[in-house]
Structures are given as C-alpha cells and as structure tokens.
Scaffold this motif. Structure first.
Motif, short mmCIF file in Angstrom:
data_model
loop_
_atom_site.label_atom_id
_atom_site.label_comp_id
_atom_site.label_asym_id
_atom_site.label_seq_id
_atom_site.Cartn_x
_atom_site.Cartn_y
_atom_site.Cartn_z
N HIS A 16 0.84 -1.21 0.00
CA HIS A 16 0.00 0.00 0.00
C HIS A 16 0.87 1.25 0.00
O HIS A 16 0.56 2.23 -0.69
N MET A 17 1.97 1.25 0.76
CA MET A 17 2.87 2.40 0.80
C MET A 17 3.49 2.66 -0.57
O MET A 17 3.71 3.82 -0.95
N ASP A 18 3.79 1.59 -1.32
CA ASP A 18 4.35 1.77 -2.66
C ASP A 18 3.35 2.49 -3.57
O ASP A 18 3.73 3.33 -4.38
N VAL A 19 2.08 2.15 -3.42
CA VAL A 19 1.04 2.83 -4.19
C VAL A 19 0.90 4.28 -3.71
O VAL A 19 0.81 5.22 -4.51
N GLN A 20 0.96 4.46 -2.40
CA GLN A 20 0.76 5.79 -1.83
C GLN A 20 1.86 6.76 -2.24
O GLN A 20 1.58 7.93 -2.51
N ILE A 21 3.12 6.28 -2.30
CA ILE A 21 4.19 7.20 -2.66
C ILE A 21 4.03 7.65 -4.12
O ILE A 21 4.32 8.81 -4.45
N GLU A 22 3.53 6.78 -4.98
CA GLU A 22 3.25 7.19 -6.36
C GLU A 22 2.16 8.25 -6.39
O GLU A 22 2.26 9.25 -7.12
N GLN A 23 1.12 8.04 -5.59
CA GLN A 23 0.03 9.01 -5.53
C GLN A 23 0.52 10.35 -4.97
O GLN A 23 0.11 11.41 -5.44
N GLN A 24 1.39 10.28 -3.97
CA GLN A 24 1.90 11.51 -3.39
C GLN A 24 2.76 12.28 -4.39
O GLN A 24 2.67 13.51 -4.48
N LEU A 25 3.59 11.57 -5.13
CA LEU A 25 4.44 12.25 -6.12
C LEU A 25 3.60 12.87 -7.23
O LEU A 25 3.92 13.97 -7.72
N ARG A 26 2.54 12.20 -7.61
CA ARG A 26 1.64 12.78 -8.61
C ARG A 26 0.99 14.05 -8.05
O ARG A 26 0.91 15.08 -8.73
N GLY A 27 0.54 13.98 -6.81
CA GLY A 27 -0.06 15.16 -6.19
C GLY A 27 0.93 16.29 -6.05
O GLY A 27 0.60 17.46 -6.30
N ALA A 28 2.17 15.97 -5.67
CA ALA A 28 3.22 16.99 -5.54
C ALA A 28 3.53 17.63 -6.89
O ALA A 28 3.82 18.84 -6.96
N HIS A 29 3.45 16.85 -7.96
CA HIS A 29 3.68 17.38 -9.31
C HIS A 29 2.64 18.45 -9.64
O HIS A 29 2.99 19.55 -10.13
N TYR A 30 1.38 18.16 -9.36
CA TYR A 30 0.32 19.14 -9.64
C TYR A 30 0.44 20.35 -8.72
O TYR A 30 0.12 21.48 -9.13
N LEU A 31 0.89 20.13 -7.49
CA LEU A 31 1.10 21.26 -6.58
C LEU A 31 2.18 22.17 -7.12
O LEU A 31 2.04 23.41 -7.11
N TYR A 32 3.26 21.60 -7.61
CA TYR A 32 4.35 22.40 -8.17
C TYR A 32 3.87 23.19 -9.39
O TYR A 32 4.19 24.38 -9.54
N LYS A 33 3.07 22.53 -10.25
CA LYS A 33 2.54 23.22 -11.43
C LYS A 33 1.65 24.40 -11.01
O LYS A 33 1.72 25.48 -11.62
N LEU A 34 0.84 24.20 -9.97
CA LEU A 34 -0.03 25.28 -9.50
C LEU A 34 0.79 26.43 -8.95
O LEU A 34 0.52 27.61 -9.24
N ILE A 35 1.81 26.12 -8.18
CA ILE A 35 2.66 27.17 -7.61
C ILE A 35 3.36 27.96 -8.72
O ILE A 35 3.43 29.20 -8.67
N GLU A 36 3.85 27.28 -9.73
CA GLU A 36 4.49 27.97 -10.86
C GLU A 36 3.52 28.90 -11.57
O GLU A 36 3.87 30.02 -11.96
N LEU A 37 2.28 28.45 -11.75
CA LEU A 37 1.26 29.28 -12.39
C LEU A 37 0.97 30.51 -11.54
O LEU A 37 0.89 31.65 -12.08
N LEU A 38 0.83 30.33 -10.25
CA LEU A 38 0.55 31.45 -9.36
C LEU A 38 1.71 32.46 -9.34
O LEU A 38 1.48 33.67 -9.32
N LYS A 39 2.91 31.96 -9.39
CA LYS A 39 4.08 32.85 -9.42
C LYS A 39 4.10 33.67 -10.71
O LYS A 39 4.38 34.89 -10.68
N ARG A 40 3.79 33.02 -11.84
CA ARG A 40 3.79 33.73 -13.12
C ARG A 40 2.70 34.81 -13.13
O ARG A 40 2.91 35.94 -13.58
N ASN A 41 1.53 34.44 -12.62
CA ASN A 41 0.40 35.38 -12.65
C ASN A 41 0.57 36.55 -11.69
O ASN A 41 -0.08 37.59 -11.85
N ASN A 42 1.45 36.35 -10.70
CA ASN A 42 1.66 37.42 -9.72
C ASN A 42 3.00 38.13 -9.94
O ASN A 42 3.39 38.96 -9.13
N ALA A 43 3.68 37.77 -11.02
CA ALA A 43 4.98 38.40 -11.29
C ALA A 43 4.81 39.87 -11.69
O ALA A 43 3.83 40.25 -12.31
#
Length: 235
Positions: free
Chosen positions: A208-235
């Motif tokens: 289950h942890m092996d599945v969870q770490i994949e899910q977490q990395l996918r979620g972290a990827h989308y979080l990073y994309k959102l942060i990059e978008l917010l930084k660009r829009n607020n530049a």
C-alpha cells in the motif's frame, strides 16, 4: 480565460457540488460572478481544482485543506515543506515496516527477545527498544492492548519479554491498519505462537505504501505546477 463550472466539472470528472464545497472550505479562491450571479472561473481556479483532485488520494483531504489556503497567501515554501514532512513520515513508516518484517520472522523474534537479558524493563526502556513514545505505550495500555505488571511498592510499570513481543506486534499492526479498534480485533485473533498473520499485514502495508508514494508524487507534481502558475500570474 473565463470558464463555467460545468466545463471544469466535466473536464476533471468532479461534481459541481464538490466544487462548491471546495469553495466554501476556502481551498480555492472565491470566483467572480457574472451579471446573472453565475460563478466565473479562471485558469487559476482550474489549476486549483486539478491540484486538489490530484493530491487527495496520496495526502488526504485534511492536508489538502491545510495546504491550499497557504497558496492563496503566497506561502509557497511553507506548503512545499509541509508536503515534504508528510512524505518523510511515509518513508519512516516504510523503514519501520521493513524492520518489523525482519524482526517478525520466528527465528529473528526469538533472537531479538533472547538478547534482552533483564527480568523486566521500565516504560522508558521499552519505548526506546521498540521506537515509540512512552505516551503511546500508556495510550495502548488505556485501550486495553497491553497490561504490564506493576511494582507492588513503587507502582511503576514493569514490562517483561513477552510484553515487548506483544508491543512489537501492536506497533507493526497499527502502522498498517491505523485504527486501534482494528488493532484490538487483530490482536485477539493472533496466535501467540505464530506471526504469519502479522507478517502478511505488514507486507500488505508495504504494498500500500508503494502505491501511496506514487500518488503523493503525482499530487506533488500538480502542486508544483499550480505554484508555478501562481508565481507567473503574480509576477
């Protein structure tokens, strides 16, 4: 770019009612309204919704509700460190499960216990032995999972080798199933002479942890994309 709620809902396969819940919880920025009072979303809102949906499986909604308001306050580093903390906790759980899987081999368990020569151990010594806080040991005792002897004069707890064995099993099972009620049920079923069921639970937990770490990395990827978008829009 202006987006209608139904457009985002169809794209992300999420109900518009769930989107309104996210808005009410404050985990997406409040949308503007058109002259008719209908919500008008932007690409930022879409990115928020994508991020929430991506993070939920690996991190749970409680963390999502903690992280998303940070982004609206531009606390990007704080949000990333919070994610890092949760991933570090998962790594620690995996290491504990791997260690437990080794200790729970019948020969390894006997070797582990045989190396403990003292007649009895204090709560502090046991906490150090099995790697859990003394407060956790007291909580398990309160829940009826363990009942150590007491020194008749001082009243201090006295843990014996069989207690340590049981506590190791409790720690392993709880790290896998989380709920103490489930731990209690499992402990009642386990034959004290056999560890096969506990080992199976531990191996299922590791999978289950092996599945969870994949899910977490996918979620972290989308979080990073959102942060990059917010930084660009607020530049």
């Amino acid at each position: 770019m202006k987006l209608r709620p139904i457009e985002i809902a169809r794209k992300l396969d999420v109900g518009t009612s769930a989107m309104r819940h996210y808005e009410a919880w404050g985990i997406v920025p409040p949308p503007q309204r058109d002259p008719n009072g209908y919500r008008v979303y932007t690409e930022e809102h879409e990115a928020y919704f994508q991020c929430i949906r991506a993070m939920y499986p690996g991190f749970g909604m409680a963390l999502v509700r903690k992280i998303m308001p940070m982004l609206q306050l531009k606390k990007f580093s704080e949000a990333l460190w919070e994610i890092n903390r949760v991933q570090a906790e998962l790594y620690q759980k995996k290491q504990q499960a791997l260690q437990a899987l080794e200790i729970l081999k019948p020969d390894q368990m006997e070797s582990f216990l045989a190396s403990r020569k003292k007649q009895w151990y204090t709560i502090g010594e046991v906490a150090e032995e099995i790697g859990v806080p003394a407060t956790t040991l007291r909580h398990w005792e309160k829940e009826g999972l363990i009942t150590p002897d007491r020194d008749p004069e001082s009243g201090y707890r006295q843990y014996h080798r069989d207690d340590i064995r049981r506590l190791l099993i409790i720690r392993t099972v709880q790290s896998s199933v989380y709920l103490l009620e489930a731990v209690r049920e499992i402990m009642e079923k386990i034959n004290q002479q056999s560890l096969s069921e506990v080992r199976k639970i531990t191996m299922d937990s590791l999978a289950h942890m092996d599945v969870q770490i994949e899910q977490q990395l996918r979620g972290a990827h989308y979080l990073y994309k959102l942060i990059e978008l917010l930084k660009r829009n607020n530049a």
